[in-house]
Design a protein around this motif. Structure first.
Motif, PDB file in Angstrom:
ATOM      1  N   ILE A   1       0.984  -1.238   0.181  1.00 44.11           N
ATOM      2  CA  ILE A   1      -0.068  -0.042   0.103  1.00 44.11           C
ATOM      3  C   ILE A   1       0.956   1.304   0.091  1.00 44.11           C
ATOM      4  O   ILE A   1       1.774   1.670   1.014  1.00 44.11           O
ATOM      5  N   LEU A   2       0.678   2.292  -1.078  1.00 44.99           N
ATOM      6  CA  LEU A   2       1.524   3.021  -1.265  1.00 44.99           C
ATOM      7  C   LEU A   2       0.800   4.435  -1.091  1.00 44.99           C
ATOM      8  O   LEU A   2      -0.175   4.593  -1.733  1.00 44.99           O
TER       9      LEU A   2
ATOM     10  N   GLY B   1      -7.647 -17.776  -2.332  1.00 45.19           N
ATOM     11  CA  GLY B   1      -7.885 -19.196  -2.247  1.00 45.19           C
ATOM     12  C   GLY B   1      -6.585 -19.755  -2.333  1.00 45.19           C
ATOM     13  O   GLY B   1      -5.699 -19.476  -1.116  1.00 45.19           O
ATOM     14  N   ASP B   2      -6.313 -20.908  -2.981  1.00 43.44           N
ATOM     15  CA  ASP B   2      -5.096 -21.816  -2.927  1.00 43.44           C
ATOM     16  C   ASP B   2      -3.770 -21.021  -3.147  1.00 43.44           C
ATOM     17  O   ASP B   2      -2.786 -21.137  -2.722  1.00 43.44           O
ATOM     18  N   ALA B   3      -3.957 -20.473  -4.259  1.00 42.85           N
ATOM     19  CA  ALA B   3      -2.657 -19.573  -4.744  1.00 42.85           C
ATOM     20  C   ALA B   3      -2.377 -18.290  -4.202  1.00 42.85           C
ATOM     21  O   ALA B   3      -3.321 -17.549  -3.961  1.00 42.85           O
ATOM     22  N   PRO B   4      -1.279 -17.868  -3.877  1.00 43.99           N
ATOM     23  CA  PRO B   4      -0.641 -16.661  -3.184  1.00 43.99           C
ATOM     24  C   PRO B   4      -1.244 -15.554  -4.659  1.00 43.99           C
ATOM     25  O   PRO B   4      -1.040 -15.795  -5.564  1.00 43.99           O
ATOM     26  N   PHE B   5      -1.655 -14.444  -3.835  1.00 39.82           N
ATOM     27  CA  PHE B   5      -1.731 -13.192  -4.826  1.00 39.82           C
ATOM     28  C   PHE B   5      -1.090 -12.060  -4.364  1.00 39.82           C
ATOM     29  O   PHE B   5      -0.437 -11.851  -3.299  1.00 39.82           O
ATOM     30  N   PHE B   6      -0.617 -10.993  -5.388  1.00 42.30           N
ATOM     31  CA  PHE B   6      -0.086  -9.826  -5.068  1.00 42.30           C
ATOM     32  C   PHE B   6      -0.964  -8.715  -5.462  1.00 42.30           C
ATOM     33  O   PHE B   6      -1.418  -8.644  -6.673  1.00 42.30           O
ATOM     34  N   MET B   7      -1.005  -7.546  -4.772  1.00 45.28           N
ATOM     35  CA  MET B   7      -1.764  -6.444  -4.912  1.00 45.28           C
ATOM     36  C   MET B   7      -0.868  -5.445  -4.705  1.00 45.28           C
ATOM     37  O   MET B   7      -0.105  -5.305  -3.406  1.00 45.28           O
ATOM     38  N   TYR B   8      -0.802  -4.215  -5.568  1.00 42.87           N
ATOM     39  CA  TYR B   8      -0.035  -3.070  -5.384  1.00 42.87           C
ATOM     40  C   TYR B   8      -1.144  -2.173  -5.166  1.00 42.87           C
ATOM     41  O   TYR B   8      -1.741  -1.598  -6.395  1.00 42.87           O
ATOM     42  N   VAL B   9      -1.512  -1.384  -4.132  1.00 40.00           N
ATOM     43  CA  VAL B   9      -2.420  -0.526  -4.078  1.00 40.00           C
ATOM     44  C   VAL B   9      -1.679   0.943  -3.823  1.00 40.00           C
ATOM     45  O   VAL B   9      -1.405   1.087  -2.657  1.00 40.00           O
ATOM     46  N   ALA B  10      -1.813   1.912  -5.041  1.00 45.20           N
ATOM     47  CA  ALA B  10      -1.343   2.940  -4.993  1.00 45.20           C
ATOM     48  C   ALA B  10      -1.896   3.971  -4.930  1.00 45.20           C
ATOM     49  O   ALA B  10      -2.638   4.506  -5.921  1.00 45.20           O
TER      50      ALA B  10
END
Length: 475
Positions: free
Chosen positions: A29-30, A196-205
């Motif tokens: 989070i930016l 869910g099962d797979a990891p996720f990446f979020m860039y909240v700018a």
């Protein structure tokens, strides 16, 4: 029966171990132009209860550094490399520029894709190039883009240079509302879809609390806004960055408006954290928060707190950002503070290690993997950290070369000991000539880094006309 139970335990062991070794979700989070003195955990009068809770539950990074301006910080954050390697050194990418982040650079989402991160979203402000599709976030490793390509959009209309800059993946978005709240809503939505099962990446700018200074009336009223009293700076033509000139979102003062913007963003961060908890994944998600540079110091808006200087400066107030990291499942102890010199270029290598990415980086990284320091398995590292434009940190020493930056008014090279002199009040260059000589020699190779192509200055526009809906068509 005992043999059957034992066999079941043996068969279940690989599944159990895999669950224990599952890669964490990652959310960065930016904030945009948030000052050191503008968060509750630094004693601000601006209310940031969710960030304060994040500080209690996570780790505060008390010496976390960025570039002194927006686009360069975003480059270093996403590449792990100093931004002057990409020709983005002292300024941002204006709407009329054909410049963009070098497409040969590997970005964080591209690296994470190789580690099994299926969903990789950027939500909010891009600001790393828009002249062609090759610069678009969805060509740089992101699987989803929701937000704006430029900086300094109008918060209510999402307009920039007469066209609306708001997108959902590769198409214009018809969503309307206040930008900060739209970003929050999409982030919460994505958490629900990605858990869910797979990891996720979020860039909240978030683009907050960067100007133009505008906030919803409900948030302004929390800081005493009186609609019967005059609004600050209402004038025509539009205030800088605003498209209407009608004073929409203006409070009675700039500071009141700025405070409302910060609190609205903080509320959004609270909603993101709640969404993680509701999905039962909060302890298995790394949440990193920091600002992209210091407060702009425009009028009576952002505060550098006890530090010196503002955005555009290599003074601490321009490059030392409020920063927090939380990962309960990773063993980070809540309510602690780490004074390790670290910053934006360290995020790529640190997350690379956490994600278990074994492949060598495509290009030499400037940042370090600081996960051992964060988790307490290693002690504090004495390292160099280049701040840009002749400024270098080396352990507790800080050198700033006088290279004719009129806004800093240096009148000669300066050397500080930080700590104890976090406010940079005493130049100790004369008392430590050996340290000064060593750091001046050490900063020279960083200063010599140049790209074949560098970003041009912010002007002039030269008759620039924005594309319809800021939709990129050039390949």
């Amino acid at each position: 029966m005992k043999r059957i139970k034992l066999l079941c335990l043996i068969l279940a062991l690989p599944v159990f171990l895999a669950a224990q070794q599952k890669k964490p979700n990652i959310i960065i989070i930016l904030a945009d132009d948030l000052g050191w003195g503008d968060v509750g955990f630094h004693g601000s009068g601006i209310r940031t209860p969710n960030l304060d809770q994040l500080a209690r539950e996570g780790v505060e990074l008390t010496r976390y550094y960025t570039a002194p301006i927006c686009s360069p910080t975003r480059v270093g954050l996403l590449t792990g490399r100093y931004p002057n390697r990409s020709g983005i050194r002292e300024t941002t990418i204006p709407p009329w520029s054909d410049f963009g982040l070098d497409t040969t650079e590997e970005l964080l989402p591209q690296m994470l894709a190789r580690s099994g991160y299926i969903h990789r979203a950027i939500i909010g402000k891009w600001h790393l190039g828009h002249a062609s599709l090759s610069y678009h976030p969805m060509q740089r490793g992101f699987t989803h883009f929701y937000g704006h390509l430029n900086g300094a959009i109008d918060y209510f209309s999402q307009m920039r240079e007469g066209e609306r800059d708001w997108h959902n993946d590769l198409k214009p978005s018809a969503d309307t509302g206040y930008a900060t709240e739209l970003i929050t809503r999409e982030a919460v939505k994505c958490i629900g879809a990605y858990a869910g099962d797979a990891p996720f990446f979020m860039y909240v700018a978030y683009n907050a609390p960067h100007g133009p200074f505008q906030a919803p009336e409900a948030w302004l009223k929390q800081y005493g806004y009186d609609p019967a009293k005059p609004k600050y700076g209402k004038k025509k033509p539009a205030d800088p960055g605003e498209e209407t000139g009608d004073g929409l979102g203006h409070g009675n003062t700039i500071r009141q408006t700025y405070a409302a913007m910060v609190s609205c963003m903080d509320d959004g961060i609270g909603q993101i954290m709640k969404a993680l908890k509701d999905k039962g994944i909060d302890e298995h998600t790394i949440v990193l928060f920091h600002s992209d540079n210091g407060a702009a110091g425009s009028g009576n808006s952002g505060s550098h707190g006890s530090l010196r200087g503002y955005k555009f400066d290599e003074w601490e107030g321009g490059v030392r950002a409020p920063a927090l990291v939380r990962w309960k499942g990773g063993g980070l102890k809540g309510g602690t503070r780490i004074d390790q010199v670290m910053g934006y270029v360290d995020i790529f290598p640190t997350l690379k290690a956490i994600a278990g990415q074994q492949e060598a980086a495509k290009k030499t990284l400037d940042g370090l993997n600081l996960w051992p320091v964060l988790n307490g398995s290693a002690g504090k590292l004495d390292r160099e950290f280049y701040l840009g434009h002749g400024a270098l940190l080396s352990g507790d020493w800080k050198l700033i070369l006088d290279q004719g930056r009129p806004n800093m008014k240096l009148n000669g090279d300066v050397l500080f000991r930080i700590p104890p002199d976090d406010a940079e009040t005493e130049n100790v260059r004369a008392a430590h000539p050996d340290v000064y000589k060593r750091l001046k020699a050490a900063v020279a190779p960083y200063e010599a880094i140049r790209s074949k192509k560098e970003i041009l200055s912010k002007g002039p526009k030269n008759g620039f006309v924005a594309p319809k809906d800021w939709q990129i068509t050039k390949k």
